[in-house]
Enzyme design. Structure first.
Site, PDB file in Angstrom:
ATOM      1  N   SER A   1       0.795  -1.239   0.000  1.00  0.00           N
ATOM      2  CA  SER A   1       0.000   0.000   0.000  1.00  0.00           C
ATOM      3  C   SER A   1       0.824   1.284   0.000  1.00  0.00           C
ATOM      4  O   SER A   1       0.272   2.360  -0.230  1.00  0.00           O
ATOM      5  CB  SER A   1      -0.943   0.027   1.199  1.00  0.00           C
ATOM      6  OG  SER A   1      -2.086  -0.716   0.895  1.00  0.00           O
TER       7      SER A   1
ATOM      8  N   LYS B   1       0.447   3.251  -3.047  1.00  0.00           N
ATOM      9  CA  LYS B   1      -0.744   4.081  -3.275  1.00  0.00           C
ATOM     10  C   LYS B   1      -0.348   5.558  -3.367  1.00  0.00           C
ATOM     11  O   LYS B   1      -0.998   6.349  -4.042  1.00  0.00           O
ATOM     12  CB  LYS B   1      -1.781   3.856  -2.159  1.00  0.00           C
ATOM     13  CG  LYS B   1      -2.423   2.447  -2.232  1.00  0.00           C
ATOM     14  CD  LYS B   1      -3.372   2.193  -1.086  1.00  0.00           C
ATOM     15  CE  LYS B   1      -4.286   0.997  -1.269  1.00  0.00           C
ATOM     16  NZ  LYS B   1      -3.720  -0.312  -1.092  1.00  0.00           N
TER      17      LYS B   1
ATOM     18  N   TYR C   1      -2.515  -2.112 -10.811  1.00  0.00           N
ATOM     19  CA  TYR C   1      -2.566  -1.920  -9.352  1.00  0.00           C
ATOM     20  C   TYR C   1      -1.704  -2.976  -8.640  1.00  0.00           C
ATOM     21  O   TYR C   1      -0.900  -2.648  -7.758  1.00  0.00           O
ATOM     22  CB  TYR C   1      -4.022  -1.971  -8.887  1.00  0.00           C
ATOM     23  CG  TYR C   1      -4.189  -2.055  -7.385  1.00  0.00           C
ATOM     24  CD1 TYR C   1      -4.040  -0.932  -6.580  1.00  0.00           C
ATOM     25  CD2 TYR C   1      -4.474  -3.279  -6.771  1.00  0.00           C
ATOM     26  CE1 TYR C   1      -4.169  -1.021  -5.204  1.00  0.00           C
ATOM     27  CE2 TYR C   1      -4.611  -3.371  -5.392  1.00  0.00           C
ATOM     28  CZ  TYR C   1      -4.453  -2.245  -4.614  1.00  0.00           C
ATOM     29  OH  TYR C   1      -4.579  -2.337  -3.245  1.00  0.00           O
TER      30      TYR C   1
ATOM     31  N   TYR D   1      -4.280   2.955   7.810  1.00  0.00           N
ATOM     32  CA  TYR D   1      -5.541   2.195   7.801  1.00  0.00           C
ATOM     33  C   TYR D   1      -6.462   2.677   8.929  1.00  0.00           C
ATOM     34  O   TYR D   1      -6.475   3.852   9.262  1.00  0.00           O
ATOM     35  CB  TYR D   1      -5.288   0.677   7.930  1.00  0.00           C
ATOM     36  CG  TYR D   1      -4.165   0.132   7.119  1.00  0.00           C
ATOM     37  CD1 TYR D   1      -4.022   0.453   5.778  1.00  0.00           C
ATOM     38  CD2 TYR D   1      -3.235  -0.725   7.675  1.00  0.00           C
ATOM     39  CE1 TYR D   1      -2.998  -0.081   5.015  1.00  0.00           C
ATOM     40  CE2 TYR D   1      -2.206  -1.279   6.921  1.00  0.00           C
ATOM     41  CZ  TYR D   1      -2.088  -0.940   5.593  1.00  0.00           C
ATOM     42  OH  TYR D   1      -1.088  -1.468   4.858  1.00  0.00           O
TER      43      TYR D   1
ATOM     44  N   VAL E   1       1.157  -3.856   3.629  1.00  0.00           N
ATOM     45  CA  VAL E   1       1.134  -5.198   4.241  1.00  0.00           C
ATOM     46  C   VAL E   1       2.382  -6.029   3.923  1.00  0.00           C
ATOM     47  O   VAL E   1       2.534  -7.139   4.433  1.00  0.00           O
ATOM     48  CB  VAL E   1      -0.141  -6.015   3.891  1.00  0.00           C
ATOM     49  CG1 VAL E   1      -1.379  -5.392   4.495  1.00  0.00           C
ATOM     50  CG2 VAL E   1      -0.281  -6.214   2.391  1.00  0.00           C
TER      51      VAL E   1
HETATM   52  N1  GLN Z   1      -1.710  -5.463  -2.419  1.00  0.00           N
HETATM   53  C1  GLN Z   1      -2.452  -5.315  -1.208  1.00  0.00           C
HETATM   54  C2  GLN Z   1      -3.938  -5.412  -1.471  1.00  0.00           C
HETATM   55  O1  GLN Z   1      -4.393  -4.841  -2.407  1.00  0.00           O
HETATM   56  C3  GLN Z   1      -2.089  -4.014  -0.565  1.00  0.00           C
HETATM   57  C4  GLN Z   1      -2.827  -3.801   0.727  1.00  0.00           C
HETATM   58  C5  GLN Z   1      -2.023  -3.119   1.789  1.00  0.00           C
HETATM   59  O2  GLN Z   1      -0.801  -3.029   1.760  1.00  0.00           O
HETATM   60  N2  GLN Z   1      -2.736  -2.684   2.788  1.00  0.00           N
HETATM   61  O3  GLN Z   1      -4.671  -6.020  -0.758  1.00  0.00           O
END
Ligand code: GLN
Length: 306
Positions: free
Chosen positions: A62, A65, A190, A242, A260
């Site tokens: 993430s 992002k 993505y 989060y 994650v």
């Molecule tokens: N690739 C992960 C997903 O889309 C990224 C989520 C994350 O790092 N919180 O679920």
């Protein structure tokens, strides 16, 4: 900056690694060694101090992002991006679908949750999927100042095969008119962004660039416009950790973004860039040891912005 402090953060963080586990919903991440822990801090002169597994490669997940949003805002107008995604925190988990199907407004709440990042990714332009991928990789290399940055294909394939929740999210947004075009291609882009592999050292330079108003402290080059930096840092404060973002702001007080894969970056404004890595995660998806190292550094280097 003081090497003893960085080492102190690592020693402190190690005590908490055993309280978490690796991300199990992406099979390739589940097999990572949960005891790894690393930290890198880059000051605004470009000096970098590290401790622990700071050269270990891990996937951004993430944290990417941020890259997707910065690139989308470089290619599109503010309105073109924010007609598809909001700027409000959710208080829900990053892959939640509960707020995606409203009667009045189906926009995902913000670009830091999966739905929002997928909507942002759908605005990244290129003549073909291959060209969009190349644009993303080159842009990420420029932002991190690392020409070697590349995709971890094992993790990419693992997520592409098992990303059912993200598929549900994108098709729901497609049916609600938020997403246009080919959903599978947007998802592939993505997942590829999530699978970019980097080290704490790479990410510390990126974090320092955000702390330094968009100027890479090593090259002196402006790589992100100030307006975008301000927007990104505000989203990091309100949504970057989060459904732990509120408590993290209240207790640690640094704009941060978690992934994650076990990475977290923090960019205390005008001070430095920090990147931590530890794949043992708590129940919300934040690195257990990583969180504690950030807490330690914020306290001992007086980085709390509030
Ligand atoms: N690739 C992960 C997903 O889309 C990224 C989520 C994350 O790092 N919180 O679920």
């Amino acid at each position: 900056m003081d090497q003893k402090l960085i080492q102190g953060a690592l020693t402190y963080g190690r005590r908490f690694v055993r309280y978490g586990k690796t991300a199990s919903y992406i099979p390739e991440l589940a097999s990572k060694n949960p005891s790894k822990l690393g930290v890198a801090v880059c000051d605004l002169e470009g000096n970098i101090l590290t401790a622990g597994d700071s050269e270990e490669k891990f996937t951004m997940q993430s944290i990417s992002k941020l890259i997707a949003l910065i690139l989308a805002l470089e290619q599109n107008s503010y309105d073109d991006v924010f007609c598809k995604v909001g700027l409000e925190p959710t208080g829900d988990s990053f892959s939640s679908t509960v707020r995606l199907d409203h009667l009045t407004n189906n926009k995902p709440f913000n670009p830091m949750i999966n739905a929002g990042a997928i909507a942002v990714t759908s605005t990244i332009r290129g003549a073909s999927l291959e060209e969009r991928k190349t644009v993303c990789i080159n842009f990420a290399r420029k932002l991190l100042g690392s020409s070697k940055l590349d995709v971890d294909y094992e993790v990419f394939l693992s997520e592409a095969r098992t990303g059912f929740k993200n598929r549900a999210i994108i098709y729901l947004m497609r049916s609600n008119g938020i997403i246009e075009g080919n959903c599978e291609e947007h998802l592939e882009l993505y997942f590829m962004l999530c699978s970019l592999a980097c080290t704490c050292r790479d990410l510390a330079v990126f974090a320092a660039t955000l702390a330094n108003n968009g100027v890479n402290p090593i090259t002196g080059e402006t790589v992100i416009p100030l307006r975008t930096v301000k927007l990104v840092r505000s989203l990091m404060v309100t949504c970057g950790m989060y459904d732990y973002s509120g408590e993290f702001a209240a207790t640690v007080g640094m704009p941060s973004k978690s992934g994650v894969g076990g990475g977290i970056i923090s960019c205390p404004i005008g001070k430095c860039g920090i990147a931590v890595y530890g794949p043992s995660l708590d129940e919300k998806g934040n690195s257990t040891g990583g969180l504690k190292m950030l807490e330690y550094l914020s306290e001992n280097m007086e980085l709390n912005m509030f």
